[in-house]
Every structure is written in C-alpha cells, then in structure tokens.
Design an enzyme around this catalytic site. Structure first.
Site, mmCIF file in Angstrom:
data_model
loop_
_atom_site.group_PDB
_atom_site.id
_atom_site.type_symbol
_atom_site.label_atom_id
_atom_site.label_comp_id
_atom_site.label_asym_id
_atom_site.label_seq_id
_atom_site.Cartn_x
_atom_site.Cartn_y
_atom_site.Cartn_z
ATOM 1 N N ASP A 99 -6.873 -6.123 4.504
ATOM 2 C CA ASP A 99 -6.197 -4.820 4.521
ATOM 3 C C ASP A 99 -6.143 -4.265 5.942
ATOM 4 O OD1 ASP A 99 -5.227 -2.303 3.972
ATOM 5 O OD2 ASP A 99 -6.974 -1.627 2.840
ATOM 6 N N ASP A 126 -4.806 3.849 -1.728
ATOM 7 C CA ASP A 126 -5.894 4.227 -0.828
ATOM 8 C C ASP A 126 -6.398 5.625 -1.175
ATOM 9 O OD1 ASP A 126 -6.175 2.021 1.067
ATOM 10 O OD2 ASP A 126 -4.103 2.480 1.609
ATOM 11 N N HIS A 176 -1.457 -1.210 -3.980
ATOM 12 C CA HIS A 176 -2.724 -0.783 -3.388
ATOM 13 C C HIS A 176 -2.694 0.743 -3.241
ATOM 14 C CE1 HIS A 176 -6.264 -1.632 -0.807
ATOM 15 N NE2 HIS A 176 -5.814 -0.694 0.020
ATOM 16 N N MET A 211 -12.201 4.834 -0.187
ATOM 17 C CA MET A 211 -12.812 5.121 1.123
ATOM 18 C C MET A 211 -13.457 6.485 1.007
ATOM 19 S SD MET A 211 -9.692 3.685 3.408
ATOM 20 C CE MET A 211 -8.596 3.706 2.003
ATOM 21 N N HIS A 214 -8.600 1.423 -3.563
ATOM 22 C CA HIS A 214 -9.525 1.208 -2.445
ATOM 23 C C HIS A 214 -10.197 2.552 -2.164
ATOM 24 C CE1 HIS A 214 -9.714 0.290 2.191
ATOM 25 N NE2 HIS A 214 -10.913 0.432 1.656
ATOM 26 N N MET A 258 -8.950 8.471 0.063
ATOM 27 C CA MET A 258 -9.766 8.903 1.216
ATOM 28 C C MET A 258 -10.267 10.322 0.971
ATOM 29 S SD MET A 258 -7.388 7.605 4.353
ATOM 30 C CE MET A 258 -6.609 5.983 4.360
ATOM 31 N N SER A 307 0.846 -1.194 0.000
ATOM 32 C CA SER A 307 0.000 0.000 0.000
ATOM 33 C C SER A 307 0.877 1.239 0.000
ATOM 34 C CB SER A 307 -0.891 0.002 1.249
ATOM 35 O OG SER A 307 -1.487 1.276 1.384
ATOM 36 N N MET A 322 -11.724 -5.546 5.722
ATOM 37 C CA MET A 322 -10.894 -4.607 6.488
ATOM 38 C C MET A 322 -10.542 -5.241 7.827
ATOM 39 S SD MET A 322 -10.229 -2.035 4.623
ATOM 40 C CE MET A 322 -9.237 -1.178 5.851
HETATM 41 C C1 DX5 Z 1 -6.178 1.880 5.942
HETATM 42 C C2 DX5 Z 1 -5.802 1.591 4.517
HETATM 43 C C3 DX5 Z 1 -4.735 0.581 4.373
HETATM 44 C C4 DX5 Z 1 -3.400 0.979 4.943
HETATM 45 C C5 DX5 Z 1 -2.831 -0.263 5.587
HETATM 46 O O1 DX5 Z 1 -7.356 2.602 5.970
HETATM 47 O O2 DX5 Z 1 -6.938 1.107 3.812
HETATM 48 O O3 DX5 Z 1 -4.579 0.175 3.025
HETATM 49 O O4 DX5 Z 1 -2.482 1.461 4.011
HETATM 50 O O5 DX5 Z 1 -1.704 0.090 6.289
HETATM 51 P P1 DX5 Z 1 -1.024 -0.925 7.311
HETATM 52 O O6 DX5 Z 1 -0.596 -2.121 6.531
HETATM 53 O O7 DX5 Z 1 0.107 -0.114 7.842
HETATM 54 O O8 DX5 Z 1 -2.054 -1.262 8.356
HETATM 55 ZN ZN ZN Z 2 -6.634 0.160 1.805
#
Ligand code: DX5
Ligand code: ZN
Length: 224
Positions: free
Chosen positions: A174, A34, A32, A67, A65, A36, A7, A136
C-alpha cells in the site's frame, strides 16, 4: 493471481458511486477503505456511514485499513457496517494475537500492517494467524507519496517465510504504486496491490486498473 485494490481515499467523494462503478468495470474484486483517526496518523478520513453506503452499493469486498489507535474498539463496528477484511497496525496492538482472533470471530478476514520502519521478523508469531499481511510502502496518512523501494525486500522476505513455513496469508502492499513500479511489485510476490492516485487520479480509472494488471502479468512472461 495478483489483484489491484483501488483505494477510495483518492476518489472524488462527491461522486464516490460513479468512481466505484468505473473501477468495477475493470473487474476489481475488492476496494480499499482507509480509516484514519487523526492520532495514529496526522489525518482524518471517513467513518462507518461510508462503509454502510458502499456495502449497499457494491458487491465487491471491502478491505478496511485501520490507521487508528484503538482498533479493538472500532474493528467490530466496521465489520458490522460491512467490512469484509480488516487490517490493524502492528505498531498499536498490545495483544496482536487477540486482536486478529477477535476480527476473525466477528466474521472478517484479519490483516496485520507494518509501517516502513517496522521489520518483518516482528510478525513471526502471528503469521500463522493472520489472513493477510499489509506492507506499507509509504508512511501512512496521505495519498500520492513516493514508493519506498526497501518495501520490496520486506515483501520478498514475507514470501520466503510463507513458503518455508507453508502458510497461507496473502501479501498486500500500500502506497506509491503505479504503472512505473507494478512489475517490480508483482515480481516481489505481492498478491493484493492497493492503488489510490494511480487509479482514481487517472483520466480513465478502469483503463488504469487494466493497464496495471497487464503490466503485472507481463512481468512474469518470458521474453524470447
Ligand atoms: C496511505 C493509505 C493508502 C493511500 C495510497 O496512508 O493507506 O491506502 O490511499 O494512496 P497512493 O496509492 O496514492 O499512494
Ligand atoms: Zn491504506
């Protein structure tokens, strides 16, 4: 075959290209990303410019992903920018079937994500549509959080339903995964393991990926 999906949330954005090249050396097939929006989760990350830059820079698949509150508006925009796989949260989709089909019609693999508090049976009607299900194992929004052990029960439940119904979706996990729990994650039946801090905060990200792949493979070997 289990994959580690680094990620980039945990990477150094000033040296993102260097960090991506490091994990490519370990033979990763997917990154990956993310996304947000500061509403669905109390944090922001990146928008389409990073997707476009990554698309020009690497051949690995880009797993997005989302969010965000409004995936119907933004999924096609990220696909156009270069996303190969797009996952949307069950918790925000009023017409989940339509959203998953829309992502597929736009040319990407469609995933559905469930938060730690969302039970697996709520996905029953979409498991034959989704290309993958993301469980998650932390509450979304931040990297470096502690793994929620109950997530493995949800993974096993999904793996069992997949077998019973002869379905083909991949199972992704994740949050909070590292060398200490990768063997349990592998045994539960996960296909795609997202790993942020355990890869990019490691002194050698490629070695961290290789070590986790090794530990995952070992989890299945019979000790004599
Ligand atoms: C959290 C993200 C993850 C994050 C995971 O909301 O969706 O993808 O990058 O990070 P680690 O592996 O550090 O928990
Ligand atoms: Zn994620």
């Amino acid at each position: 075959m289990l994959q580690i999906v680094p990620s980039i949330f945990a990477a150094d954005f000033v040296r993102l290209g260097d960090d991506v090249r490091k994990v490519e050396q370990a033979g990763i097939q997917m990154l990956h990303v993310d996304i947000m929006d500061g509403h669905f989760v109390p944090n922001f990350t990146v928008g389409t410019p990073i997707t476009e830059s990554l698309r020009r820079f690497t051949r690995v698949k880009l797993d997005h992903h989302l969010m965000i509150e409004d995936p119907d508006t933004y999924a096609p925009i990220f696909i156009k920018a270069g996303a190969d796989c797009v996952s949307v949260h069950y918790e925000v989709c009023r017409n989940l079937n339509r959203t998953l089909h829309m992502i597929q019609d736009n040319g990407a693999k469609a995933g559905v994500v469930i938060n730690p508090a969302t039970p697996v049976p709520l996905l029953q009607e979409v498991l034959d549509i989704a290309d993958y299900v993301l469980v998650m194992s932390v509450n979304p929004g931040y990297g470096g959080q502690a793994f929620i052990p109950n997530s493995l029960r949800k993974v096993r439940e999904l793996a069992r339903v997949r077998e019973e119904r002869k379905l083909g979706f991949a199972i992704e996990i994740d949050g909070g995964v590292g060398p200490e729990n990768i063997a349990d994650v592998a045994r539960a039946g996960v296909d795609w393991v997202v790993a942020g801090s355990s890869v990019f905060q490691a002194p050698d990200p490629a070695a961290a990926v290789r070590e986790m792949l090794h530990l995952a493979a070992d989890a299945f070997s019979v000790k004599v």
